[in-house]
Design an enzyme around this catalytic site. Structure first.
Site, PDB file in Angstrom:
ATOM      1  N   ILE A  97       0.897  -1.156   0.000  1.00  0.00           N
ATOM      2  CA  ILE A  97       0.000   0.000   0.000  1.00  0.00           C
ATOM      3  C   ILE A  97       0.937   1.207   0.000  1.00  0.00           C
ATOM      4  O   ILE A  97       1.528   1.540   1.029  1.00  0.00           O
ATOM      5  CB  ILE A  97      -0.930   0.020   1.224  1.00  0.00           C
ATOM      6  N   PRO A  98       1.126   1.843  -1.146  1.00  0.00           N
ATOM      7  CA  PRO A  98       2.227   2.795  -1.330  1.00  0.00           C
ATOM      8  C   PRO A  98       1.990   4.179  -0.733  1.00  0.00           C
ATOM      9  O   PRO A  98       1.882   5.180  -1.455  1.00  0.00           O
ATOM     10  CB  PRO A  98       2.367   2.857  -2.853  1.00  0.00           C
ATOM     11  N   CYS A  99       1.963   4.259   0.583  1.00  0.00           N
ATOM     12  CA  CYS A  99       1.773   5.558   1.230  1.00  0.00           C
ATOM     13  C   CYS A  99       2.968   6.480   1.000  1.00  0.00           C
ATOM     14  O   CYS A  99       2.865   7.695   1.224  1.00  0.00           O
ATOM     15  CB  CYS A  99       1.501   5.381   2.720  1.00  0.00           C
ATOM     16  N   HIS A 100       4.093   5.928   0.540  1.00  0.00           N
ATOM     17  CA  HIS A 100       5.256   6.774   0.255  1.00  0.00           C
ATOM     18  C   HIS A 100       5.017   7.680  -0.951  1.00  0.00           C
ATOM     19  O   HIS A 100       5.773   8.629  -1.170  1.00  0.00           O
ATOM     20  CB  HIS A 100       6.501   5.907   0.013  1.00  0.00           C
ATOM     21  N   ARG A 101       3.967   7.429  -1.714  1.00  0.00           N
ATOM     22  CA  ARG A 101       3.681   8.244  -2.899  1.00  0.00           C
ATOM     23  C   ARG A 101       2.861   9.491  -2.579  1.00  0.00           C
ATOM     24  O   ARG A 101       2.445  10.208  -3.492  1.00  0.00           O
ATOM     25  CB  ARG A 101       2.955   7.389  -3.948  1.00  0.00           C
TER      26      ARG A 101
END
Length: 242
Positions: free
Chosen positions: A209-213
């Site tokens: 779940i790419p919360c870094h984006r």
């Protein structure tokens, strides 16, 4: 007990991480001191392990009961996990029978295992077997080369609002960033920017779940639980690898 704790080897960028093998002390070696309530690390080093990650990789095979299950009496579900090393440090991957429930990153494998135990205090934590290493390799491969993609079933639990945010995060393509404000608008809650940031912070599965984006309105980086340096590295890697 050694004065310094061994760390898993850090691989160069673009190379696959290797899951730490189980250690070899005899069955039950760490059990007596653990049973007496000694700190986890004391039990590890007293049993002759050179690093905590080696203990946890083999704990289930040696004890017949992982440390978390020992503390809770075996209540709850079974979670398989392994700790590996990659270009961004240590990475822990854990899975229930339904899917990946945790992907954690950091500098200290032991701290990651404690984090997993805190998240699932009543679960039976089972050290990785050969079959699970393939799952870990897929996660690590995605970290090192985002173009490979990552399509694994997830088993993540959160509030209805968190689930909405996490689904929106998964819709952001690699190499693209959005602001917290834009993400709030995408889920139909334009006034819930702070709550959106909180849901990103609560994400239990890094990269899947790419919360870094998600970035600030001015494009700056903030609010990544696994470290701003890792967030920057992941974003740069995805842009360069697209």
């Amino acid at each position: 007990r050694p004065e310094s704790r061994a760390r898993p080897p850090t691989r160069a960028a673009g190379k696959r991480c290797r899951v730490h093998p189980a250690a070899s002390p005899g069955p039950g070696a760490a059990l007596p001191r653990k049973a007496q309530g000694a700190p986890v690390t004391d039990a590890l080093y007293a049993a002759g392990f050179q690093s905590s990650s080696r203990f946890y990789a083999g704990a289930d095979a040696m004890l017949g009961m992982a440390p978390a299950r020992f503390r809770s009496g075996g209540a709850g579900e079974e979670i398989r996990f392994a700790v590996a090393a990659c270009s961004l440090g240590a990475i822990l991957v854990a899975s229930t029978g339904r899917g990946i429930c945790a992907i954690l990153m950091g500098d200290d494998p032991e701290a990651l295992v404690h984090d997993l135990q805190d998240r699932f205090p009543k679960a039976r934590l089972v050290g990785a077997d050969a079959g699970f290493e393939r799952t870990v390799a897929l996660v690590v491969g995605f970290v090192e080369a985002p173009r490979l993609g990552l399509d694994l079933p997830l088993d993540v639990r959160g509030t209805a609002f968190q689930q909405r945010v996490w689904e929106a995060l998964r819709a952001i393509p690699a190499g693209v960033t959005v602001s917290y404000t834009e993400l709030a608008q995408r889920i139909g809650s334009p006034n819930a920017v702070r709550a959106v940031a909180g849901a990103c912070a609560a994400n239990p599965v890094a990269v899947a779940i790419p919360c870094h984006r998600v970035v600030r309105n001015d494009g700056g980086l903030s609010g990544y639980r696994w470290g701003i340096a890792r967030k920057r590295a992941l974003i740069d890697r995805e842009k360069n690898d697209a």
